[in-house]
Scaffold this active site. Structure first.
Site, PDB file in Angstrom:
ATOM      1  N   ASN A  47       5.673  -6.047   6.261  1.00 27.83           N
ATOM      2  CA  ASN A  47       5.473  -7.293   7.019  1.00 27.83           C
ATOM      3  C   ASN A  47       4.108  -7.409   7.699  1.00 27.83           C
ATOM      4  O   ASN A  47       3.553  -8.492   7.771  1.00 27.83           O
ATOM      5  CB  ASN A  47       6.623  -7.526   8.000  1.00 27.83           C
ATOM      6  CG  ASN A  47       6.797  -6.412   8.997  1.00 27.83           C
ATOM      7  OD1 ASN A  47       6.328  -5.288   8.783  1.00 27.83           O
ATOM      8  ND2 ASN A  47       7.464  -6.691  10.091  1.00 27.83           N
ATOM      9  N   GLU A  61       9.158   4.096  14.043  1.00 33.04           N
ATOM     10  CA  GLU A  61       9.111   2.737  14.612  1.00 33.04           C
ATOM     11  C   GLU A  61      10.028   1.887  13.738  1.00 33.04           C
ATOM     12  O   GLU A  61       9.665   1.550  12.611  1.00 33.04           O
ATOM     13  CB  GLU A  61       7.673   2.196  14.578  1.00 33.04           C
ATOM     14  CG  GLU A  61       6.664   3.026  15.358  1.00 33.04           C
ATOM     15  CD  GLU A  61       6.827   2.905  16.862  1.00 33.04           C
ATOM     16  OE1 GLU A  61       7.472   1.949  17.321  1.00 33.04           O
ATOM     17  OE2 GLU A  61       6.312   3.782  17.575  1.00 33.04           O
ATOM     18  N   CYS A  75       9.397  -7.190  13.441  1.00 34.53           N
ATOM     19  CA  CYS A  75      10.341  -6.268  14.090  1.00 34.53           C
ATOM     20  C   CYS A  75      10.660  -6.723  15.511  1.00 34.53           C
ATOM     21  O   CYS A  75      11.784  -6.613  15.970  1.00 34.53           O
ATOM     22  CB  CYS A  75       9.776  -4.854  14.092  1.00 34.53           C
ATOM     23  SG  CYS A  75       8.182  -4.741  14.912  1.00 34.53           S
TER      24      CYS A  75
HETATM   25  P1  NAD Z   1      11.794  -0.038   4.506  1.00 36.93           P
HETATM   26  O1  NAD Z   1      12.432   0.964   5.397  1.00 36.93           O
HETATM   27  O2  NAD Z   1      12.549  -0.537   3.356  1.00 36.93           O
HETATM   28  O3  NAD Z   1      10.424   0.556   3.917  1.00 36.93           O
HETATM   29  C1  NAD Z   1       9.380   1.049   4.728  1.00 36.93           C
HETATM   30  C2  NAD Z   1       8.573   2.076   3.943  1.00 36.93           C
HETATM   31  O4  NAD Z   1       9.390   3.211   3.689  1.00 36.93           O
HETATM   32  C3  NAD Z   1       8.076   1.579   2.590  1.00 36.93           C
HETATM   33  O5  NAD Z   1       6.769   2.052   2.371  1.00 36.93           O
HETATM   34  C4  NAD Z   1       9.070   2.227   1.630  1.00 36.93           C
HETATM   35  O6  NAD Z   1       8.537   2.387   0.337  1.00 36.93           O
HETATM   36  C5  NAD Z   1       9.303   3.578   2.311  1.00 36.93           C
HETATM   37  N1  NAD Z   1      10.551   4.250   1.938  1.00 36.93           N
HETATM   38  C6  NAD Z   1      11.689   3.702   1.429  1.00 36.93           C
HETATM   39  N2  NAD Z   1      12.617   4.666   1.216  1.00 36.93           N
HETATM   40  C7  NAD Z   1      12.080   5.838   1.628  1.00 36.93           C
HETATM   41  C8  NAD Z   1      12.538   7.182   1.681  1.00 36.93           C
HETATM   42  N3  NAD Z   1      13.757   7.526   1.248  1.00 36.93           N
HETATM   43  N4  NAD Z   1      11.722   8.138   2.177  1.00 36.93           N
HETATM   44  C9  NAD Z   1      10.496   7.812   2.626  1.00 36.93           C
HETATM   45  N5  NAD Z   1       9.980   6.555   2.586  1.00 36.93           N
HETATM   46  C10 NAD Z   1      10.764   5.584   2.093  1.00 36.93           C
HETATM   47  O7  NAD Z   1      11.325  -1.231   5.447  1.00 36.93           O
HETATM   48  P2  NAD Z   1      10.690  -2.656   5.009  1.00 36.93           P
HETATM   49  O8  NAD Z   1      11.746  -3.500   4.414  1.00 36.93           O
HETATM   50  O9  NAD Z   1       9.413  -2.442   4.263  1.00 36.93           O
HETATM   51  O10 NAD Z   1      10.269  -3.228   6.452  1.00 36.93           O
HETATM   52  C11 NAD Z   1      11.110  -3.990   7.263  1.00 36.93           C
HETATM   53  C12 NAD Z   1      11.674  -3.141   8.381  1.00 36.93           C
HETATM   54  O11 NAD Z   1      10.627  -2.538   9.134  1.00 36.93           O
HETATM   55  C13 NAD Z   1      12.450  -3.984   9.381  1.00 36.93           C
HETATM   56  O12 NAD Z   1      13.613  -3.303   9.753  1.00 36.93           O
HETATM   57  C14 NAD Z   1      11.486  -4.095  10.562  1.00 36.93           C
HETATM   58  O13 NAD Z   1      12.098  -4.353  11.803  1.00 36.93           O
HETATM   59  C15 NAD Z   1      10.842  -2.750  10.528  1.00 36.93           C
HETATM   60  N6  NAD Z   1       9.571  -2.763  11.250  1.00 36.93           N
HETATM   61  C16 NAD Z   1       9.490  -2.083  12.427  1.00 36.93           C
HETATM   62  C17 NAD Z   1       8.312  -2.132  13.169  1.00 36.93           C
HETATM   63  C18 NAD Z   1       8.161  -1.380  14.462  1.00 36.93           C
HETATM   64  O14 NAD Z   1       7.037  -1.160  14.879  1.00 36.93           O
HETATM   65  N7  NAD Z   1       9.240  -0.989  15.119  1.00 36.93           N
HETATM   66  C19 NAD Z   1       7.239  -2.879  12.692  1.00 36.93           C
HETATM   67  C20 NAD Z   1       7.363  -3.561  11.482  1.00 36.93           C
HETATM   68  C21 NAD Z   1       8.538  -3.493  10.765  1.00 36.93           C
END
Ligand code: NAD
Length: 470
Positions: A149, A244, A278
């Site tokens: 995002n 995060e 988020c």
């Molecule tokens: P996601 O968890 O699907 O993916 C995030 C990253 O993790 C990607 O690069 C993905 O390829 C990787 N990933 C997936 N499976 C993995 C595994 N088994 N081991 C290691 N890495 C793996 O999240 P998304 O859909 O890309 O993002 C949306 C989410 O992120 C929402 O829940 C949002 O709230 C959260 N978010 C949090 C913050 C914060 O600062 N708290 C900021 C932005 C987004």
């Protein structure tokens, strides 16, 4: 675009298409790396550690400042690429670029402030006669795993402080939107020795997981969903982890609040980046007495948003990251309607677009608000009184940020003290962050803090040095 490992461009036989969610066109392809390539990245990052550690803080800082200038020079190109791969309106991409530049600048400044402290051992039993001090040392190799995002700024929030305190980095960018991050890694690589910055593309479940489990990676800095974050925390072993994670941020609006201000807060908070934030406003918890007036004004402002081509400067609502993501939001909203909620405006999906939606009569136990709904939806939950408002605000597993709208100082203070969130703003929506502030959630929303100075704390280890002068 190729990966960057040890200063070399590396591809793979398997390629993944990066799709523009607005028109389904292929923007570029990136390699689908496998474990062998992850091993190579880990190896190169480890080999580059000494070259970075030998560099003075002065030099590291200057090099980061050089990258600041390069990013400024390429601001528009980066913003356009970001819009193409994420589908966010170009004006929002330009803001992400400005924040990225600021984040990088903060890290360049922080590189000169990695201090230890003197420790009075004589304050402890038998400590008299020592001179002792601490040093903050790099951990070694930091793996940065980031979501789609805000791919650029969130990646810079990890790799810039990591390098500022002399860690080498491996970036695993989001699968859906890797390009802006990979392009940025090239700018960093031009300034630093080979292997200081590495990128690896492919599936999170394969290469991401491999980085998490590797004994030769010293820290995982992850931003993403709770589901992935939980998995990482179980697998990371002894290495340091910052998580995060998702949010489900409440906006509490009390009956004495400035309604216009609160409505503006929802427009800026619930619909930014098509609700894929988020710290977006995900639950409007409002006292019954003012709910009708608030809803009417919110609908009128929501209907002014312009959905369209994200590259068009007049567009204020872009697509979601994919049609699949938009369909998920559609299904969640429809389920809430079946259970008695009422759509006041919006509620229609077209391909990867989902209209800005205001939905009233939402109950706290509906899936729409129990879990994080990652789309442009503003759910209104009507409550009676402050106690109920706080109870509902705290009624989920999330605790990222929160906003409270009231002009009553004592009620504001009760919310500040009782709402379980990493940040509580008064008369400001949760969707606000400066890049130097400590940012990170309570409960399932995360572990650890970001915000350059705080990231540096989490990316260094403290060594005590004691000189026996007796
Ligand atoms: P996601 O968890 O699907 O993916 C995030 C990253 O993790 C990607 O690069 C993905 O390829 C990787 N990933 C997936 N499976 C993995 C595994 N088994 N081991 C290691 N890495 C793996 O999240 P998304 O859909 O890309 O993002 C949306 C989410 O992120 C929402 O829940 C949002 O709230 C959260 N978010 C949090 C913050 C914060 O600062 N708290 C900021 C932005 C987004």
């Amino acid at each position: 675009m190729d990966m960057l490992i040890g200063g070399k461009h590396i591809s793979s036989d398997d390629l993944e298409e990066v799709i523009n969610p607005y028109n389904d066109e292929v923007i570029d392809t990136v390699p689908i790396a496998h474990r062998q390539t992850a091993d190579l990245a880990i190896d190169e990052a480890n080999k580059a550690k000494s070259a970075l550690v030998e560099m003075s803080a002065f030099k590291v800082s200057n090099k980061l400042f050089n990258v600041v200038e390069k990013l400024k020079d390429n601001r528009e190109d980066f913003a356009e690429l970001l819009t193409l791969e994420v589908g966010k309106p170009i004006n929002e991409s330009l803001v992400e670029l400005d924040r990225s530049i600021e984040t990088l600048k903060l890290a360049a400044e922080e590189a000169k402030r990695i201090y230890g402290e003197s420790v009075p051992l004589d304050a402890g039993l038998n400590g008299k006669g020592f001179f002792a001090f601490t040093q903050r040392l790099p951990l070694g190799v930091v793996a940065a795993i980031t979501p789609f995002n805000y791919p650029l700024n969130l990646t810079i929030h990890k790799i810039a402080p990591a390098i500022a305190c002399k860690n080498t980095v491996i970036i695993k960018p989001p699968t859906e939107a890797p390009l802006t991050v990979m392009k940025f890694a090239e700018l960093l690589n031009d300034e630093f020795p080979d292997g200081v910055v590495n990128t690896i593309t492919g599936y999170g479940s394969e290469v991401g997981d491999y980085l998490v489990c590797s004994p030769n990676v010293d820290k995982i800095s992850f931003t993403g969903s709770i589901t992935t974050g939980m998995m990482i925390s179980q697998k990371a072993g002894m290495k340091k982890v910052t998580l995060e994670l998702g949010g489900n941020d409440p906006m509490v609006v009390l009956k004495d609040a400035d309604i216009e201000k609160a409505v503006k807060g929802v427009i800026n908070g619930a619909f930014l980046n098509a609700g894929q934030v988020c710290m977006g406003v995900k639950r409007i918890i409002i006292e019954e007495e003012i709910a009708d007036e608030f809803a009417e004004k919110l609908v009128s402002e929501t209907e002014k948003l312009v959905m369209g081509n994200p590259l068009d400067k007049t567009t204020t609502l872009g697509t979601l990251i994919s049609k699949k993501a938009a369909m998920q939001v559609e299904e969640t909203v429809n389920n809430a309607v079946e259970d008695g909620a009422k759509i006041l405006t919006g509620g229609v999906r077209r391909d990867a677009f989902y209209e800005a939606t205001v939905i009233d009569n939402v109950k706290p136990d509906m899936d729409l608000v129990v879990r994080e709904t990652f789309g442009p939806v503003a759910p209104i939950i009507r409550v009676n009184g402050l106690d109920e408002a706080i109870e509902v605000a705290n009624g989920t597993e999330y605790g990222l940020q929160a906003g409270v709208f009231t002009n009553d100082y004592s009620k504001a203070m009760r919310c500040v003290q009782e709402i379980e969130a990493g940040t509580v703003f008064v008369n400001k929506q949760s969707t606000f962050r400066t890049d130097n502030m400590p940012f990170g959630g309570f409960k399932s929303s995360g572990v650890g803090k970001e915000g350059i100075k705080y990231s540096v704390e989490e990316m260094t280890k403290t060594k005590l040095i004691g000189l026996n002068l007796r």
